[in-house]
Each structure stands twice: as C-alpha cells, then as structure tokens.
Design an enzyme around this catalytic site. Sequence first.
Site, mmCIF file in Angstrom:
data_model
loop_
_atom_site.group_PDB
_atom_site.id
_atom_site.type_symbol
_atom_site.label_atom_id
_atom_site.label_comp_id
_atom_site.label_asym_id
_atom_site.label_seq_id
_atom_site.Cartn_x
_atom_site.Cartn_y
_atom_site.Cartn_z
ATOM 1 C CD GLU A 247 -2.347 -1.142 2.882
ATOM 2 O OE1 GLU A 247 -2.730 -0.048 3.434
ATOM 3 O OE2 GLU A 247 -2.782 -2.279 3.399
ATOM 4 C CE LYS A 249 5.640 4.641 6.621
ATOM 5 N NZ LYS A 249 5.455 6.026 7.151
ATOM 6 N NE ARG A 254 -1.878 2.921 12.867
ATOM 7 C CZ ARG A 254 -0.946 1.907 12.647
ATOM 8 N NH1 ARG A 254 0.377 2.034 12.692
ATOM 9 N NH2 ARG A 254 -1.360 0.555 12.855
ATOM 10 N NE ARG A 269 2.983 7.074 15.581
ATOM 11 C CZ ARG A 269 3.616 6.371 14.915
ATOM 12 N NH1 ARG A 269 3.454 5.367 14.499
ATOM 13 N NH2 ARG A 269 5.061 6.793 15.100
ATOM 14 C CG PHE A 338 -4.382 1.614 6.664
ATOM 15 C CD1 PHE A 338 -4.042 0.880 7.855
ATOM 16 C CD2 PHE A 338 -3.814 2.811 6.518
ATOM 17 C CE1 PHE A 338 -3.560 1.589 9.024
ATOM 18 C CE2 PHE A 338 -3.118 3.650 7.658
ATOM 19 C CZ PHE A 338 -2.926 2.862 8.943
HETATM 20 P P1 AMP Z 1 6.459 4.789 10.680
HETATM 21 O O1 AMP Z 1 5.747 6.185 11.360
HETATM 22 O O2 AMP Z 1 7.562 5.288 10.022
HETATM 23 O O3 AMP Z 1 6.903 3.751 11.792
HETATM 24 O O4 AMP Z 1 5.502 4.066 9.917
HETATM 25 C C1 AMP Z 1 4.408 3.724 10.364
HETATM 26 C C2 AMP Z 1 3.121 4.677 9.868
HETATM 27 O O5 AMP Z 1 2.932 4.733 8.787
HETATM 28 C C3 AMP Z 1 2.029 4.055 10.490
HETATM 29 O O6 AMP Z 1 1.813 4.172 11.984
HETATM 30 C C4 AMP Z 1 1.128 4.916 9.787
HETATM 31 O O7 AMP Z 1 0.769 6.065 10.400
HETATM 32 C C5 AMP Z 1 1.748 5.281 8.657
HETATM 33 N N1 AMP Z 1 0.967 4.860 7.421
HETATM 34 C C6 AMP Z 1 0.709 5.455 6.221
HETATM 35 N N2 AMP Z 1 0.105 4.835 5.246
HETATM 36 C C7 AMP Z 1 -0.177 3.542 5.673
HETATM 37 C C8 AMP Z 1 -0.721 2.487 5.216
HETATM 38 N N3 AMP Z 1 -1.149 2.265 3.903
HETATM 39 N N4 AMP Z 1 -0.610 1.494 6.127
HETATM 40 C C9 AMP Z 1 -0.058 1.615 7.350
HETATM 41 N N5 AMP Z 1 0.282 2.537 8.045
HETATM 42 C C10 AMP Z 1 0.344 3.517 7.065
#
Ligand code: AMP
Length: 551
Positions: A247, A249, A254, A269, A338
């Site tokens: 998917e 990102k 979130r 989150r 998602f």
């Molecule tokens: P990170 O913040 O770098 O750990 O990446 C994970 C975060 O990406 C998640 O907590 C979401 O906030 C965000 N995110 C963005 N798009 C998606 C998606 N399609 N599925 C899951 N998480 C996503």
Amino acid sequence: MNYQELVNVYIDLDNTTKRLEKTEIIANFFKRIGDDESISNICLLILGSIFPAWSDKEIGIGDKLLTQAVAKVVGVPPSEVEDNIRDEGDIGLACEKLFSNKKQTTFFSKTLTIDFVFNSLQRLAEISGNRSTNKKISIITELLSLSSASEAKYISRTIIEELRIGVGEGIVRDAISQAFGIDKKVTERAHMLTNDLGLVADVARSEGESGLKKLTLTPGKPVKPMLAQLSKGIKESISEMGEALCETKYDGIRLQIHRKKDEINIFTRRLENITAAMPEIVKLIDESLPHFDFIVEGEVIATKDGKPLSFQNILHRVKRKYNIEEAIENVPLKLFLFDLLYYKQPMIDEALIKRREVLEEIVDTSKDEMNLSDMIIGTCDNIDEVENLFNKSIEENHEGIMIKDSKEPYIPGLRGKKMLKFKAEPETLDVVVVGGTHGVGKRGDFIGSYLVALKDENDDLKTVAYAATGLDDETLKYLTEKMKEYEISEKGTHVIVHPKIILEIAFSEIVKSPEYEAGYSLRFPVVKRIRKDKSLKDIDTIERLESMYKP
Ligand code: AMP
C-alpha cells in the site's frame, strides 16, 4: 487497606532492580488484597497512574502547584521546597526529607487508606474552571497533611505522574499471571485487547482464566496500534511473506476511529482523543460507513490544491482547540483507511486480506475526502508492479510503501515482521557522542553503547538516546580508541567524553521520554555512519527533532 501497606510495596520495589523479584513482590501483594478492595485501583497505582492506559485523562498537576501545597503543609516557604527538590533531584525525595524534619503539630486525625488516596487523586483530576487552583491545593494539602514521610514521598510522585519505581506494564502483567495462576499468554492477550491492566487484574481475580478469555476489543476504548518495522527491500520482504498487501505509505497522522452506537471518537496512535479537533472527519465517517459499531484505522493527510502536504501541515490541526472552522477551510484533510479492527464484532483475528475485503465492502468512497489506501497484492510474480507503486508513491509526494503479510491477524502494540515499511530514505539525525558504556561479553573490550546528544536553541547539548546497534567490530574499535582520546572522566563502566564524534543515526520512532535531557528519545537507534565530514556546529537541533515527532 492502609496506604502505608502500598508504600511498603513501593519501598520493596525500589530496593531491587531485578525484574523477577519485582514481579514476585507485586504478585504476593495481589494475593494479600482482600476481596472488598479494588484490585483494579491498586494495580493502576502501582503503575503510577489512576487512569487506565486507554484513557487520555491525566491528573494534570505541575511541579509548581505541588510545591506550593507541600510548602503549606510543611510550614516553609516554597523556595525552600524548591531548594530541596534541586538538592535531591526529585520531588519525592525532597518531600520525604521535609516531612521527616516537620514538627508534628497535629495528631493524625485519620489514617490514609488506599481508597481515600485514589479518590482524592480522582477528584484532583476532575477539577476545572473557577478557583480551580485553590481547590486543587486544598485537596493536595488535605492528603499530605495526613501523610507520613514515606507516604508523602510516593503521593507527591504519583500526583505529578512520575512514580519512578521501575515497574512497567510487563511486570504488572506477569505479576497478575503469577498471583492468580494464569497462563501468561492469556493475560497478555487480555491486556492487549483491553489496554486496561486494572480490569485485567480484576477479572483475573474474580473469574480466572476463563473470564480473561472473554475480554475483547470494545469500540470507544482505543488499543495500541500495530506497528511497522523497516523493510530491507521490496523483493526480499515479499518473498518472505509469500503474499503481501502493498500500500501507499501516506505521510500524515494515523487515526483509529471508533463508532459505538451514535458516538464517533478519533484517537491518535498514542491513544489521545482528538475527536474535537477533527469535526469534518467525524462527519465524513458518519456519512461514509454503516451505522454499526466499528473500529477502523487509516492515515489522514493535509492537502493543498488536491496535492498531499507533509505531516507537519497537519500537526496544528491535531492540537487546535479554537478556530477549527477556519482550519478546516485552510487545510483540507483527506482520509485513507487501511484496516478494520471491529465491525459488529472483533475482526482482529481475521487475516488482513479478509479485513481489507470487508473494509472495501462497507466504505463508501464516493466522497473525495474518503479513500481506501491505494493497494495491490504483491507476490514474487509481480515485484515490478510493486516497484511501480513505490515510484508512483514517491512521485506523488507520499513516503513510500507498506508491505503487509496478507495472512496475518492484527496484533495491537506489536512491532513485528508482518508489517513493514519501505521508504525512499529513512529519516536520520546527526548527533554528537557525549558519553558511552563499556560493553559486556563479546564487546567487553569496546565501548558498546554511545550516549548521543542534539543541541538546543542555546547550543547546549541535550542527550537523546543510547545507540548500540549498527556497529561492526572495526567501527567499534575505531570509536573506542577515539573515546579514549576524548575522555573527560570515567566512572564504573561509564565514560564521559568531549563532544567530538558525530554520528548519523536512523531510528524507528521518536518518543517522549523524561529519561533523556532532550525530553524525547529515539526508539531503535541504529548508527548509519560516522560523519567525519561534520563537526559539532553541524549537528541537528531539538527543534528539528520536535518537528519530526508524530503525535
Ligand atoms: P512509521 O511512522 O515510519 O513507523 O511508519 C508507520 C506509520 O505509517 C503508521 O503508523 C501509519 O501512521 C503510517 N501509514 C501511512 N500509510 C499507511 C498504510 N497504508 N498502512 C499502514 N500505515 C500507514
């Protein structure tokens, strides 16, 4: 039960750093608690709180107000309390000292009970509005005037929500299992689903394992989100999973959105309730999903002329309390759902692909602002398509892609290998090494972990993390030699050095942390390289760190 009994447990816990001993102390205490006592409240107090983790309520008392109340009870000027806090480095120790020196002017009219302390703290948290400061001070002075020195130590720490007895959720969870003879996995699952250890302790005691097994997700109460690890490469990750949902990102925030009957709540989150800040999302959800109980997850992004903006543009929307209407117009939001955790019933044990299927069935995406995440199913046969999705995502100003195992259940709070993120360039920080600790075992000859710092607005260095991974033997050897060269002092296994070595550090997340001077810390810091080309003036700032922090 008298509060002093709980204080004795705190003291025992303070006297050991060993996890197993701490678990045993709490388990034994749990067994002693009478049936007429609220084990749930006691459990929360051991965790240093009066609210379950899913609640975003706080006691909300700052050091200043507490200092005033302490001064009043002990009969000294507030400046003397402040001096003591500075000397002792902690308000609890300062209170203990001041209370031991206090002349006994009143006979204790009553003994503090755990119930009384808990209820007073709850009243404290509820006060707001007119004359609230006076009311708060009067509750705290009432509590403290009934306290012994050791009680004052722990009450004051609980009031400012910094108990500091080295007991986290994991230890309390194990203690519940141990006290009531329950399989650890069952307790863990009940905790994961309810995010409420007080409740888990209560049900464990009254209904045992079978009762805990009945606990489940409840719309309205947020759960810790499932988190992602870094993917090493698209092909490698997909071949490991076999079949993956790939998917886009999105670089936003979130959201975990709950509907219970007619009530919709939005959580970040970090489980903060931000419903009031996003009325247009509440409306959008109300209009685009069926009116049954559900929990969905998605990313909300800010847009300008239909194009995505980076997450910094949405931060002020999360925190905003006033002029929301104006913000809605200036920064239009788009939602990309998602995942589906609950729909009429818990869905988390279903495979991701099934959850996505139901999500697709129930979400009406006819409104421009309401979307499902852009997704393709990736297998070893269509890696090129997934790579295209990644390129498209970067071109459109998104962050990269997520690669998620299609067969997996949703495991709240887990940062595992079944959900990965692949970004163009993981964000890094340039930090300076200010200290280090000698390694153990194989790393015995080296400085194994490096205390690193950023600079604040006055160019003062503020520690932010210990970095210990990403270092091969050669780098460790080099760094250890340099640390010797720059050493200022050594105490036990710890050294302090002149700030000379600059490291580039990658990390998985920025978290708030009182343990480091920056007030933030980095989770899973990995040393990417030594920046010999940079010097102290080039290191990153706390301001940049703050701007990268996602609520
Ligand atoms: P990170 O913040 O770098 O750990 O990446 C994970 C975060 O990406 C998640 O907590 C979401 O906030 C965000 N995110 C963005 N798009 C998606 C998606 N399609 N599925 C899951 N998480 C996503």
